[in-house]
Motif scaffolding. Structure first.
Motif, mmCIF file in Angstrom:
data_model
loop_
_atom_site.group_PDB
_atom_site.id
_atom_site.type_symbol
_atom_site.label_atom_id
_atom_site.label_comp_id
_atom_site.label_asym_id
_atom_site.label_seq_id
_atom_site.Cartn_x
_atom_site.Cartn_y
_atom_site.Cartn_z
ATOM 1 N N SER A 1 0.868 -1.179 0.000
ATOM 2 C CA SER A 1 0.000 0.000 0.000
ATOM 3 C C SER A 1 0.904 1.228 0.000
ATOM 4 O O SER A 1 1.984 1.224 0.583
ATOM 5 C CB SER A 1 -0.920 0.001 1.221
ATOM 6 N N GLU A 2 0.477 2.234 -0.656
ATOM 7 C CA GLU A 2 1.233 3.474 -0.784
ATOM 8 C C GLU A 2 2.659 3.241 -1.308
ATOM 9 O O GLU A 2 3.632 3.664 -0.686
ATOM 10 C CB GLU A 2 1.282 4.213 0.549
ATOM 11 N N PRO A 3 2.793 2.598 -2.454
ATOM 12 C CA PRO A 3 4.147 2.336 -2.975
ATOM 13 C C PRO A 3 4.934 3.614 -3.226
ATOM 14 O O PRO A 3 6.160 3.594 -3.222
ATOM 15 C CB PRO A 3 3.894 1.567 -4.281
ATOM 16 N N GLU A 4 4.227 4.729 -3.391
ATOM 17 C CA GLU A 4 4.914 5.995 -3.625
ATOM 18 C C GLU A 4 5.722 6.449 -2.410
ATOM 19 O O GLU A 4 6.581 7.317 -2.529
ATOM 20 C CB GLU A 4 3.934 7.092 -4.058
ATOM 21 N N THR A 5 5.490 5.848 -1.235
ATOM 22 C CA THR A 5 6.250 6.231 -0.050
ATOM 23 C C THR A 5 7.514 5.379 0.132
ATOM 24 O O THR A 5 8.338 5.675 0.976
ATOM 25 C CB THR A 5 5.393 6.097 1.234
ATOM 26 N N TRP A 6 7.636 4.309 -0.660
ATOM 27 C CA TRP A 6 8.788 3.409 -0.562
ATOM 28 C C TRP A 6 9.911 3.904 -1.455
ATOM 29 O O TRP A 6 9.666 4.403 -2.548
ATOM 30 C CB TRP A 6 8.404 1.990 -0.979
ATOM 31 N N MET A 7 11.126 3.731 -0.992
ATOM 32 C CA MET A 7 12.297 4.070 -1.787
ATOM 33 C C MET A 7 13.298 2.925 -1.681
ATOM 34 O O MET A 7 13.241 2.125 -0.750
ATOM 35 C CB MET A 7 12.933 5.365 -1.295
#
Length: 135
Positions: free
Chosen positions: A125-131
């Protein structure tokens, strides 16, 4: 039903089998050296699944026992697939008392999504927060 057993004792594990599978058969660890395999095992909780005295599978988990656990290098050798060894291994890992407080587990797979969904894994969930950083 097959008689399986799990060991977390690295001294009991077949390092040659683990290295050969990871470096030659897996899609995720091709070319990994034996030294790298051993170092990765030394810095993780390792799980070997045995049928009798023969090791037929492996997994390792890196965790802080509270916030996160990352499951890696999970395999069952080809001639033992579809006999329940993978389920036995995952049931064991996911039900370990010392991992009950772990908030989130992660893993990567190219071809076993349906298998891991049975254990509560889903897309991030929320892959945009992963780096990530790749060297």
């Amino acid at each position: 039903m097959k008689e399986f057993r799990i060991s977390t004792d690295i001294r009991e594990m077949d390092i040659t089998l683990i290295h050969d599978y990871l470096s030659k058969q897996s899609y995720w660890a091709k070319g990994r050296s034996k030294e790298e395999v051993m170092k990765s095992m030394d810095n993780a909780i390792c799980f070997a699944v045995f049928e009798g005295k023969e090791q037929i599978g492996f997994a390792r988990l890196v965790t802080d026992y509270v916030v996160f656990g990352w499951l890696m290098d999970v395999f069952v050798i080809d001639e033992h697939k579809s006999k329940g060894a993978g389920r036995f291994l995952m049931d064991y890992i996911m039900n370990l008392p010392e991992l009950r407080e772990v908030n989130k587990f992660g893993l990567r797979t190219k071809d076993a999504h349906d298998f891991y969904r049975k254990y509560g894994f889903h897309k991030i969930s929320e892959p945009e927060t992963w780096m990530q950083k790749i060297r």
